[in-house]
Design a protein around this motif. Structure first.
Motif, PDB file in Angstrom:
ATOM      1  N   GLY A 411      38.886  38.625  38.901  1.00 27.06           N
ATOM      2  CA  GLY A 411      40.064  39.076  39.625  1.00 27.06           C
ATOM      3  C   GLY A 411      40.937  40.013  38.816  1.00 27.06           C
ATOM      4  N   THR A 412      40.978  39.839  37.494  1.00 23.62           N
ATOM      5  CA  THR A 412      41.830  40.693  36.664  1.00 23.62           C
ATOM      6  C   THR A 412      41.184  42.059  36.428  1.00 23.62           C
ATOM      7  N   LYS A 413      39.912  42.179  36.811  1.00 22.74           N
ATOM      8  CA  LYS A 413      39.152  43.429  36.638  1.00 22.74           C
ATOM      9  C   LYS A 413      38.979  43.802  35.165  1.00 22.74           C
ATOM     10  N   ILE A 414      39.189  42.851  34.279  1.00 25.15           N
ATOM     11  CA  ILE A 414      38.952  43.190  32.869  1.00 25.15           C
ATOM     12  C   ILE A 414      37.703  42.479  32.357  1.00 25.15           C
ATOM     13  N   ASN A 415      36.983  41.838  33.250  1.00 23.49           N
ATOM     14  CA  ASN A 415      35.707  41.256  32.820  1.00 23.49           C
ATOM     15  C   ASN A 415      34.620  41.464  33.857  1.00 23.49           C
TER      16      ASN A 415
END
Ligand code: ADP
Ligand code: ASP
Ligand code: MG
Length: 438
Positions: A411-415
């Motif tokens: 959801g954070t788009k960093i993984n």
């Protein structure tokens, strides 16, 4: 004021304890709060003894020897832990008589590791001219709920912890990591590796200027140094990146470590006791965009995938809510999630209540369980803003002929996370490490 936490290896040998003394002494005034783990190997041995006591066989001999040998080396009287070893012996005997091991008793047994180490370490630092005092974190008022073996702290206890620590002004508090008590006075633990979490909790309670996690590697690395041949230390990570890495398996910090630091914007540094001059990793609320897109690769073994399919689910709203409600009721936390029109797939990393969950879900749907999977997670703030990272990840996996089971772009788009068969995990981590770090 700073909080310094030293892990099991850092307090596990004379050589490292000497470094601990120098690191702590160098902080000067105001004296830091020092959080320590059990000496390396001790928690494992305690848990082994607890499990074997219920089968009628137990002994504190190894534990006595472990402490005696180390304390003789550093010139501390091994008798400092004798009263605790006696107590532990009674407790193990009790378990063998009852023949039953609850999570509550498991936590109580595990707590002896840190309770012994604070005594030995404080005695050693005192003999070295530092005003060290051993303290059990629950005596400072550190409270949790009663979810034994992975208890959740209650932030409402922070003001009393702060007040209690203030009374040690001018002293050097050596506080147990890992353990606390619930409201009924039962000893609880924060889960394996929980001393990191204890450090940030105390840091939040005293609004520390910094929390330092001293361990046996040069900070957070580009991958687990036991998995890849040439890992690099990462100079800075954002709190979001560090949280994702910890949550998705980077063993260097306990998954919940960053939570108290986020709320209070406390910088956390991860440093190497064996090489104190190395800058290690600094974790900050925000970090300037670095050169690389991907910062690190984490992995977790022992993951189970549960796929629930139901034709009745077609056009039914609330299916996912019901699915999650079942997991929540059995206190199982879900990691990755993927859905399609007729199926919902989730992963869990603990088998404790799985049979019961599957039984319940099977009443209204078809359930498939795949065990022995591993989850790999590629993390970096840069992933959010750059095209093609997923292509690089999955292109490399395709080239290495590594079949992927499930994909999630958190959801954070960093993984970017994916599942694969457990035996492939090392090859997958190495392949991706090569792609992103050369
Ligand atoms: P401590 O006893 O100091 O808490 P741990 O054994 O819990 O130490 O954590 C440190 C270990 O974490 C390292 O020795 C390393 O093997 C492992 N590790 C896993 N992933 C990483 C990573 N990304 N960076 C650094 N260490 C990692
Ligand atoms: N001693 C505990 C463990 O081995 C906690 C810690 O080391 O952080 O899990
Ligand atoms: Mg640890």
């Amino acid at each position: 004021m700073k909080v310094l936490k030293f892990g099991g290896t850092s307090v596990g040998s004379r050589e490292n304890l000497t470094r601990v003394r120098d690191i702590v002494a160098a902080v000067g005034e105001p004296r830091p709060v020092v959080v320590v783990s059990a000496h390396s190997g001790v928690t494992d041995e305690l848990l082994r003894q607890a499990r074997s006591a219920v089968k009628g066989k137990w002994s504190v001999r190894k534990l006595r020897q472990r402490h005696r040998k180390l304390y003789e080396e550093i010139g501390v009287d091994p008798a400092v832990v004798d009263p605790l070893l006696e107590e532990l012996r009674d407790l193990l005997r009790g378990l063998s008589l009852v023949g039953e091991l609850t999570l509550r008793s498991l936590d109580l047994v595990a707590s002896y590791g840190e309770r012994m180490s604070v005594r030995g370490i404080a005695a050693w630092l005192e003999s070295q001219g530092l005003p060290a005092v051993p303290i059990e974190a629950y005596d400072l008022g550190l409270r949790t709920d009663s979810r034994f073996t992975s208890a959740t702290p209650d932030p409402k206890c922070f003001p009393s912890v702060r007040k209690a620590l203030r009374s040690y002004k001018g002293k050097l508090p050596i506080v147990t990591g890992f353990i606390a008590k619930d409201k009924d006075g039962n000893v609880t633990t924060l889960g394996r590796s929980g001393s990191d979490f204890s450090a940030t909790l105390l840091g939040a309670a005293i609004r520390a200027e910094e929390v330092q996690i001293w361990t046996d590697v040069d900070g957070v690395m580009t991958a687990d140094p036991r998995m890849v041949p040439n890992p690099r230390s990462i100079p800075t990570l954002s709190i979001a990146e560090a949280s994702e890495l910890a949550y998705y398996g980077a063993k260097v910090i306990h998954p919940a470590t960053m939570l108290p630091a986020v709320d209070n914007r406390i910088p956390v540094r991860v440093l190497n006791t064996g090489r104190p001059e190395h800058e290690g990793t600094t974790i900050l609320a925000e970090v300037p965009a670095g050169k690389g897109t991907v910062k690190s690769i984490a992995y977790k073994r022992g993951v189970t995938l549960i796929t629930v399919s139901s034709t009745r689910m077609l056009l039914q709203s609330g299916f996912m809510a019901r699915l999650f409600e079942v997991f929540a009721r059995y206190d199982m936390s879900v990691d990755l999630v993927a859905t399609s029109e007729v199926t919902g797939s989730v992963t869990v990393d603990c088998d404790k209540q799985l049979d019961a969950v599957v039984k319940e879900l099977s009443e209204c749907s078809e359930v498939q369980v795949d065990r022995e999977l591993a989850q790999v997670c590629v993390v970096g703030e840069g992933i959010r803003d750059r095209y093609g990272v997923a292509a690089e990840v999955f292109g490399a996996l395709k080239k290495a002929r590594l079949p992927v089971r499930m994909i999630s772009h958190g959801g954070t788009k960093i993984n970017i996370s994916f599942l694969l068969e457990e035996p492939h995990v090392r090859k997958a981590v190495r392949t991706l490490h090569k792609v992103f770090f050369g």
